[in-house]
Design an enzyme around this catalytic site. Structure first.
Site, PDB file in Angstrom:
ATOM      1  N   HIS A  98     -60.414 -36.498 -64.639  1.00 51.19           N
ATOM      2  CA  HIS A  98     -59.989 -36.646 -65.815  1.00 51.19           C
ATOM      3  C   HIS A  98     -61.005 -37.899 -66.591  1.00 51.19           C
ATOM      4  O   HIS A  98     -61.045 -37.626 -67.346  1.00 51.19           O
ATOM      5  CB  HIS A  98     -58.550 -36.721 -65.764  1.00 51.19           C
ATOM      6  CG  HIS A  98     -57.827 -38.418 -67.174  1.00 51.19           C
ATOM      7  ND1 HIS A  98     -57.585 -37.612 -67.875  1.00 51.19           N
ATOM      8  CD2 HIS A  98     -58.115 -39.149 -66.925  1.00 51.19           C
ATOM      9  CE1 HIS A  98     -56.974 -38.847 -69.123  1.00 51.19           C
ATOM     10  NE2 HIS A  98     -57.870 -39.866 -68.432  1.00 51.19           N
TER      11      HIS A  98
ATOM     12  N   ASP B 162     -58.905 -39.694 -74.486  1.00 52.51           N
ATOM     13  CA  ASP B 162     -57.857 -39.607 -73.475  1.00 52.51           C
ATOM     14  C   ASP B 162     -56.750 -39.426 -72.996  1.00 52.51           C
ATOM     15  O   ASP B 162     -56.429 -38.565 -71.958  1.00 52.51           O
ATOM     16  CB  ASP B 162     -57.599 -40.804 -73.545  1.00 52.51           C
ATOM     17  CG  ASP B 162     -56.412 -42.121 -72.693  1.00 52.51           C
ATOM     18  OD1 ASP B 162     -57.520 -41.347 -71.333  1.00 52.51           O
ATOM     19  OD2 ASP B 162     -55.996 -42.450 -72.689  1.00 52.51           O
TER      20      ASP B 162
ATOM     21  N   HIS C 103     -54.782 -38.389 -62.636  1.00 53.24           N
ATOM     22  CA  HIS C 103     -55.760 -39.986 -63.126  1.00 53.24           C
ATOM     23  C   HIS C 103     -56.806 -39.553 -62.568  1.00 53.24           C
ATOM     24  O   HIS C 103     -56.972 -40.600 -61.007  1.00 53.24           O
ATOM     25  CB  HIS C 103     -54.655 -40.328 -62.991  1.00 53.24           C
ATOM     26  CG  HIS C 103     -53.722 -41.113 -64.237  1.00 53.24           C
ATOM     27  ND1 HIS C 103     -52.715 -40.688 -64.540  1.00 53.24           N
ATOM     28  CD2 HIS C 103     -54.437 -41.707 -65.993  1.00 53.24           C
ATOM     29  CE1 HIS C 103     -52.033 -40.801 -65.773  1.00 53.24           C
ATOM     30  NE2 HIS C 103     -53.355 -41.505 -66.160  1.00 53.24           N
TER      31      HIS C 103
ATOM     32  N   HIS D 129     -62.710 -45.683 -68.437  1.00 56.76           N
ATOM     33  CA  HIS D 129     -61.351 -46.336 -68.214  1.00 56.76           C
ATOM     34  C   HIS D 129     -59.594 -46.339 -67.370  1.00 56.76           C
ATOM     35  O   HIS D 129     -59.264 -46.780 -68.004  1.00 56.76           O
ATOM     36  CB  HIS D 129     -60.991 -45.119 -69.715  1.00 56.76           C
ATOM     37  CG  HIS D 129     -60.410 -43.746 -69.373  1.00 56.76           C
ATOM     38  ND1 HIS D 129     -61.072 -42.904 -69.310  1.00 56.76           N
ATOM     39  CD2 HIS D 129     -59.372 -43.822 -69.221  1.00 56.76           C
ATOM     40  CE1 HIS D 129     -60.615 -42.042 -68.629  1.00 56.76           C
ATOM     41  NE2 HIS D 129     -59.342 -42.295 -68.991  1.00 56.76           N
TER      42      HIS D 129
END
Length: 679
Positions: free
Chosen positions: A416, A576, A412, A452
């Site tokens: 990403h 995602d 993360h 996000h």
């Protein structure tokens, strides 16, 4: 006496204490009965009116003290039973015998004789009262089809008086033209003790035909089999009508309208259909309409841990764990699309293609791919023009957002984010998506993809809840990280005019854009995964499939706000977690990175004494192929099947199938991440 019954109440009426009264008192204690003793008629009546005893034993040996028959008439309760009780007096005579066991045996015989019979008679009385008052038409016959009872509702419906039916055989009463076959069908069920349910065609006394849903039940007793026939009449319809009125109130949600339609359909439906609709209504009234009961195939531990780690909030244990908002410090020199270094430009040449290599860009930018890829993609979609902001403002914003991704996270991080941004842009370029979404939707999707996972700590929501982190407390253990990503993104954007890409927007347009961005970021939270996927399938896929089956080509869904929301949620969800649909080398790299992050979480949970939410992710024992196959099977296949059916993504599905084959080929080997854990 059965243990479920309350103790029997016994009243002993003896003018004086002697061996006989002592014998009965001992017998009551032994039998577990509650005993009261009265010496005079007045005290006996008072005691009886207070306790309403089940057994009364009156001493008739000494008539000079009181008249036993008169006392019995006073204590006899009025019973409106189907079997008349003895008008007044004794139901059993006991010859004097002071033996304790004789007294005990007498009480036991009374208990299992007259007393239990009385209770059954009372129950029968209540039952027949219920039958008489029932608004369902009910008929009881013997196994030879001789009518024994009909209730008033039956009389009203069929037009007969009860005296015209009792002791008549069914064959003497008009049923229908096929009564022989009809009765044979019923008999075949009753003989094996099964109920029969279906449509009953009968004739009223006046000759009119009547069609009713009925249930016929065999009731087996000491006197043989009785057949209970229940007609579905007005009461169930009134119940459904009243429910329809409840659901036709002026404040209606869409689900309420659906329930109203089903209630209306029940009014004229046969009983089996009405009951099926009742079951459907029960499901529709639940709060988790689209979430399955979480179970895993063959109790696969990898899938169980993924579900537990990604789709639950974990146990609530508090610790001193804290997560501090990271704030960008001094930014590097400004970057423009016109002066991007050649190596980076070359790494982004094919960014419009699905096989674009994000890891090559990560290496070329020294782990700062988000700013460069963001500038190029946002320029391609005309984001600055839509937002009425300068390229320098956009560049500053991208730098602030990227600075708040943790480069120490193996998964993360800003790479990403850039990968999700690339997938989002790719999906937005698909023809059916472009035809369905508005420009504001495209802008919101690209911004949502960028932010996000901003400030992601490299730990799951379950970990934060178990650790009692400040974020978990702030967001009440609900969508903790997703709420934080959305909130922080707007905080970072609006705190400084130099990076506020929204500062020149009209207020209402900004509020609309903000709401869409927040909704899309929150859609990445995995506890609502199945809800989002199933809503998309039912509201988007199925209507399009129906049109195509009818020969309609080039179909697009209705461009309604509701459909646009579902499509945007599905788009960002697929972007995602699209790693299994990437080319094999990228898929393998992403699998290693997410596994390392989960390994690090398991290590920290054990160090801190927290619950280990995904114990299968132990760096010493975990099989990455098994974990990937479980994740793909549980989360990916159905979702991408649905997304592919809408957006037409044959290359993604080919990669997915090839990667599944690859992981299955390695299944059984204990393939682990080849990098050592961080010190």
């Amino acid at each position: 006496m059965p243990p479920c019954l309350s103790p029997r109440q016994v009243l002993l009426v003896f003018a004086e204490e002697d061996e006989q009264s002592s014998g009965f008192r001992w017998a009551c204690d032994k039998a577990g009965f509650r005993c009261n003793l009265a010496r005079t008629p007045q005290s006996a009546l008072e005691c009886f009116l207070d306790k309403h005893h089940d057994i009364i034993i009156i001493d008739h040996r000494h008539s000079r003290y009181f008249d036993a028959e008169a006392l019995c008439r006073h204590t006899d309760r009025e019973e409106s039973s189907i079997l008349p009780l003895i008008s007044a007096g004794f139901t059993r005579r006991y010859v004097e015998n002071s033996s304790r066991m004789a007294c005990y045996n007498e009480l036991i015989q009374l208990e299992f004789g007259q007393v239990q019979a009385q209770f059954k008679l009372r129950a029968c009385n209540s039952l027949f009262t219920a039958l008489e008052k029932s608004q369902e038409a009910i008929e009881i016959t013997s196994e030879d089809h001789v009518i024994q009872y009909v209730n008033p509702a039956f009389e009203t419906m069929m037009g007969y008086q009860i005296g015209e039916l009792i002791e008549k055989e069914l064959t003497e009463v008009p049923i229908n033209e096929k009564k022989a076959d009809f009765l044979d069908t019923i008999n075949s069920c009753i003989k094996i003790g099964k109920e029969w349910q279906g449509m009953y065609y009968a004739k009223k006394k006046n000759g009119d035909s009547i069609q009713q849903n009925v249930k016929i039940l065999p009731v087996i007793g000491q006197g043989g089999v009785q057949i209970l026939l229940c007609f579905a009449t007005g009461s169930s319809q009134r119940r459904r009508s009243s429910m329809a009125r409840v659901h036709s109130m002026t404040i209606e949600a869409p689900i309420t309208k659906v329930i109203n339609i089903i209630n209306a359909a029940q009014e004229s439906s046969p009983l089996p259909v009405a009951e099926a609709l009742d079951r459907a209504l029960e499901i529709l009234r639940t709060t988790e309409l689209y979430s399955p009961q979480l179970g895993t195939k063959d109790e696969d531990p990898h899938t169980s841990d993924l579900v537990g780690g990604l789709m639950t909030d974990g146990l609530r244990r508090l610790s001193g764990n804290e997560y501090i908002l990271s704030v960008a410090g001094s930014l590097s020199s400004p970057i423009s699309l016109n002066d991007i270094p050649p190596r980076i430009t070359e790494a982004m040449e094919n960014e419009e293609q699905w096989d674009f290599d994000i890891f090559e860009l990560e290496a070329a930018t020294h782990k700062r791919p988000l700013v460069y890829l963001g500038l190029k993609i946002f320029a391609r979609f005309g984001i600055c023009e839509f937002l009425n902001c300068s390229e320098s403002t956009l560049r500053s914003w991208l730098q602030v957002i990227e600075a708040n991704y943790h480069s120490s996270n193996s998964y993360h991080n800003s790479t990403h984010s850039a990968d999700v941004l690339h997938a989002t842009a790719y999906f937005l370029s698909k023809e059916r998506v472009k035809q369905t979404l508005d420009p504001i939707d495209e802008v919101a999707a690209l911004i949502a993809a960028t932010v996000h996972d901003v400030d992601h700590p490299g730990r799951t929501n379950s970990f934060l809840c178990n650790a009692g982190s400040e974020l978990a407390i702030l967001y009440n253990d609900t969508a903790v990280l997703e709420s934080h990503h959305a909130a922080l993104a707007f905080q970072l954007t609006t705190r400084d005019g130099k990076c506020n890409i929204f500062k020149n927007m009209e207020r209402n347009e900004y509020r609309t854009l903000r709401q869409v961005i927040i909704d899309m970021v929150l859609a990445t939270e995995m506890t609502k995964h199945f809800e989002h996927v199933n809503k998309f399938v039912n509201s988007i896929n199925k209507p399009l499939a129906a049109l195509e089956e009818n020969g309609v080509s080039n179909t697009v869904p209705k461009k309604s706000p509701e459909n646009r929301i579902l499509i945007k949620r599905m788009l960002i969800k697929c972007a995602d977690i699209s790693n299994p649909c990437r080319p094999r080398e990228q898929c393998i790299e992403w699998a290693g990175r997410i596994s390392e992050e989960y390994f690090a979480q398991t290590d920290e949970e054990r160090r801190q004494g927290l619950p280990v939410v995904m114990p299968v992710f132990d760096r010493n024992t975990c099989s990455i192929p098994k974990s990937q196959l479980s994740f793909i099977d549980y989360f990916i296949i159905d979702m991408f099947d649905a997304w592919d059916a809408f957006a037409d993504l044959p290359n993604l599905m080919e990669h997915l199938n090839n990667n599944i084959k690859y992981w299955k080929g390695l299944d059984g080997r204990n393939l682990r991440v080849l990098r050592p854990p961080p010190e």
